[in-house]
Motif scaffolding. Structure first.
Motif, PDB file in Angstrom:
ATOM      1  N   CYS A   1       0.844  -1.197   0.000  1.00  0.00           N
ATOM      2  CA  CYS A   1       0.000   0.000   0.000  1.00  0.00           C
ATOM      3  C   CYS A   1       0.879   1.246   0.000  1.00  0.00           C
ATOM      4  O   CYS A   1       2.063   1.201   0.356  1.00  0.00           O
ATOM      5  N   THR A   2       0.292   2.327  -0.445  1.00  0.00           N
ATOM      6  CA  THR A   2       0.998   3.605  -0.454  1.00  0.00           C
ATOM      7  C   THR A   2      -0.027   4.727  -0.449  1.00  0.00           C
ATOM      8  O   THR A   2      -1.210   4.506  -0.727  1.00  0.00           O
ATOM      9  N   GLN A   3       0.434   5.925  -0.111  1.00  0.00           N
ATOM     10  CA  GLN A   3      -0.461   7.069   0.013  1.00  0.00           C
ATOM     11  C   GLN A   3      -0.263   8.044  -1.147  1.00  0.00           C
ATOM     12  O   GLN A   3       0.805   8.107  -1.751  1.00  0.00           O
ATOM     13  N   ARG A   4      -1.300   8.791  -1.439  1.00  0.00           N
ATOM     14  CA  ARG A   4      -1.297   9.669  -2.619  1.00  0.00           C
ATOM     15  C   ARG A   4      -0.180  10.707  -2.560  1.00  0.00           C
ATOM     16  O   ARG A   4       0.372  11.086  -3.590  1.00  0.00           O
TER      17      ARG A   4
ATOM     18  N   THR B   1      -4.307   7.061  -2.978  1.00  0.00           N
ATOM     19  CA  THR B   1      -3.994   6.194  -1.853  1.00  0.00           C
ATOM     20  C   THR B   1      -4.700   4.860  -2.071  1.00  0.00           C
ATOM     21  O   THR B   1      -5.890   4.822  -2.400  1.00  0.00           O
TER      22      THR B   1
ATOM     23  N   ARG C   1      -8.633   1.345  -4.334  1.00  0.00           N
ATOM     24  CA  ARG C   1      -8.414   2.744  -4.017  1.00  0.00           C
ATOM     25  C   ARG C   1      -9.538   3.239  -3.125  1.00  0.00           C
ATOM     26  O   ARG C   1     -10.647   2.694  -3.121  1.00  0.00           O
TER      27      ARG C   1
ATOM     28  N   ASP D   1      -8.904   9.577   1.756  1.00  0.00           N
ATOM     29  CA  ASP D   1      -8.030   9.094   2.837  1.00  0.00           C
ATOM     30  C   ASP D   1      -8.778   8.250   3.849  1.00  0.00           C
ATOM     31  O   ASP D   1      -8.329   8.084   4.980  1.00  0.00           O
TER      32      ASP D   1
ATOM     33  N   TYR E   1      -6.580   2.844   5.154  1.00  0.00           N
ATOM     34  CA  TYR E   1      -5.180   2.626   4.784  1.00  0.00           C
ATOM     35  C   TYR E   1      -4.719   1.297   5.377  1.00  0.00           C
ATOM     36  O   TYR E   1      -5.408   0.659   6.167  1.00  0.00           O
TER      37      TYR E   1
END
Length: 380
Positions: A275-278, A289, A314, A321, A324
Motif C-alpha cells: 500500500c501507499t499514500q497519494r 492512496t 483505491r 483518505d 489505509y
C-alpha cells in the motif's frame, strides 16, 4: 539522474513505472465503497491500525478456541492522530462471532529494542512458540523519537488458556537482517516523520510452497540517486540466519514510500501486494492512496502489474483518505483501518489536533473481499 542498483544474486526487480500508472482508470471494480456513519471500535480507549493475523506455518489464520488471533499497532486515542506513531505498541487481539477481545500488549514495558514498535507479522510454530517479526523504531530510552528502523524477531511461548492466549514476555529480541547501504538505504535518520523518511520496516513473513523456505518482505528504500526510491526488499532464511536478496519491486522516480508488502499464493500464482499514500507519488496526488499489486509465476518473478496499472483497491474520490494499510489474507479478505474522513479534496492530517482527531477513525475498517483471476483483480 539515477544509476543502476547493486542487485545481489543477479536477479532483476520489476520496475513500477509512470507508464503503468498512466493506465490507471477509475473503476467500480477497484474502488472501495464510501464508509458511512460511525464504526464500532476494536479498542474503546485506544487507536488501532496496521493490523495483521497471527499465521500458522501454512499461512492460514491461527485459531485459538475457534477465534482468530491478531496483532495490531495501538496508542491512546488522544491528541493529534499523527503523534500515535511516536508511542505505538503492538497489541494482541482475538476475534470471532462475538467481536474483538483485547489480550494486552504483546511485549512487556521496555522489552522491545526501540522507543516504539511499528508494523510486522507473526507465525505460530509447531513447538508452541510464536515468531513475532516487528520494526523497532527509534532507540530504547532515547529522549525524543528518532527514525532508526531495525527488523527484529522475538520468539516467546504462546500459552493458551480458557480466556484465549497469553504471550510469555521473557524471550530475547534479536535484530535479524540489516539494510546493506548498497542495494538498500540504511534507515537511521534522526529527524523526519511519516512519509518523509527512508524505509527499512514492516517485515511480512511468507513461506514459499515451492521450496518450503521462509522469507521476509520488507518495505525499503533503494540506494541510488532519485528521491523517489520506494522498494520491496526480500530476505531469505538459511542455516546462518537471514540474508538480503534482490528487491522484488522498485518504484524509482515514481513513489517514495511503499508500505506493508506481503505475498499470497492463489491458483498457483504469486500475488505481491503493498500500500501507499497519494502524497508519496511523484508528483504528489498523481495516483490515489490504495492497495497495489503485481502477479508472477514464482516468488522472484517475473512480475506484471494487476489491472495494467497495479491498482487493486483505491479509496473513493469523495473520501480519498478514508482507509489505509490494506492486508490481503489467504482467503482473499482484505483488512484495513479507518483513517481520515473529511471534505473531498482536503487532507485532515495537516490540521490542528482537535480537527484531525475528529476526522480520524483509529479502528478496523469494514472487511473487503477480492476476486483474483490471473493479472486481473476486482472487489466483490
Amino acid at each position: 539522474m539515477t544509476t543502476s542498483p547493486t542487485v545481489p544474486h543477479g536477479l532483476r526487480p520489476v520496475a513500477w513505472t509512470r507508464a503503468h500508472l498512466d493506465r490507471l482508470a477509475h473503476s467500480a471494480t477497484t474502488t472501495a465503497p464510501v464508509i458511512r456513519g460511525p464504526l464500532p471500535r476494536v479498542l474503546p480507549a485506544d487507536d488501532i491500525w496496521d493490523m495483521w493475523p497471527v499465521q500458522d506455518e501454512d499461512g492460514s489464520a491461527c485459531l485459538i478456541h475457534g477465534r482468530e488471533l491478531w496483532m495490531g499497532l495501538s496508542a491512546p486515542a488522544v491528541g493529534h492522530p499523527e503523534e500515535r506513531h511516536d508511542v505505538a505498541r503492538i497489541r494482541l487481539l482475538a476475534t470471532g462471532d462475538d467481536g474483538w477481545t483485547d489480550l494486552g500488549h504483546v511485549f512487556a514495558d521496555g522489552a522491545s529494542l526501540g522507543s516504539r514498535e511499528w508494523s510486522g507479522s507473526a507465525v505460530r510454530r509447531s513447538d508452541g512458540t510464536i515468531s513475532v517479526f516487528y520494526t523497532a523504531s527509534g532507540l530504547r530510552g532515547e529522549a525524543r523519537p528518532t527514525f532508526v528502523q531495525r527488523i527484529i524477531e522475538v520468539r516467546p511461548k504462546l500459552i493458551t488458556n480458557d480466556g484465549g492466549a497469553v504471550i510469555e514476555g521473557s524471550a530475547e529480541h534479536r535484530e535479524i537482517v540489516r539494510s546493506d547501504g548498497r542495494t538498500y538505504l540504511i534507515a537511521d535518520e534522526i529527524e523526519g516523520g511519516p512519509g518523509r523518511i527512508r524505509a527499512f520496516r514492516d517485515p511480512g513473513w511468507f513461506r514459499d510452497p515451492a521450496d518450503g523456505r521462509e522469507y521476509l518482505l520488507i518495505a525499503a528504500s533503494t540506494a541510488w540517486d532519485d528521491r523517489y526510491t520506494g522498494a520491496v526488499a526480500l530476505a531469505g532464511a538459511d542455516a546462518g540466519g537471514w540474508s538480503l536478496r534482490a528487491p522484488l519491486l522498485v518504484a524509482d522516480g515514481v513513489n517514495h514510500e511503499i508500505e506493508r508488502p506481503h505475498v499470497i499464493v492463489h491458483d498457483s500464482s504469486y500475488y505481491l501486494f503493498f500500500c501507499t499514500q497519494r502524497h508519496s507519488f511523484e508528483p504528489s496526488d498523481s495516483a490515489p492512496t490504495g492497495l497495489y499489486g503485481f502477479v508472477a509465476p514464482s516468488l522472484t518473478g517475473p512480475y506484471e502489474p494487476l489491472n495494467g496499472s497495479g491498482l487493486v483497491i483505491r479509496n473513493p474520490p469523495e473520501q480519498p483518505d478514508q482507509a489505509y494499510a490494506w492486508l490481503v489474507l489467504n482467503d482473499l479478505r482484505v483488512a484495513s483501518f479507518l483513517n481520515y474522513r473529511g471534505r473531498p479534496g482536503t487532507g485532515a492530517w495537516p490540521a490542528e489536533a482537535s480537527a484531525a482527531r475528529a476526522a480520524f477513525g483509529g479502528t478496523l475498517a469494514p472487511m473487503l473481499t477480492l476476486t483474483l483471476d490471473s493479472a486481473t483483480s476486482s472487489l466483490t
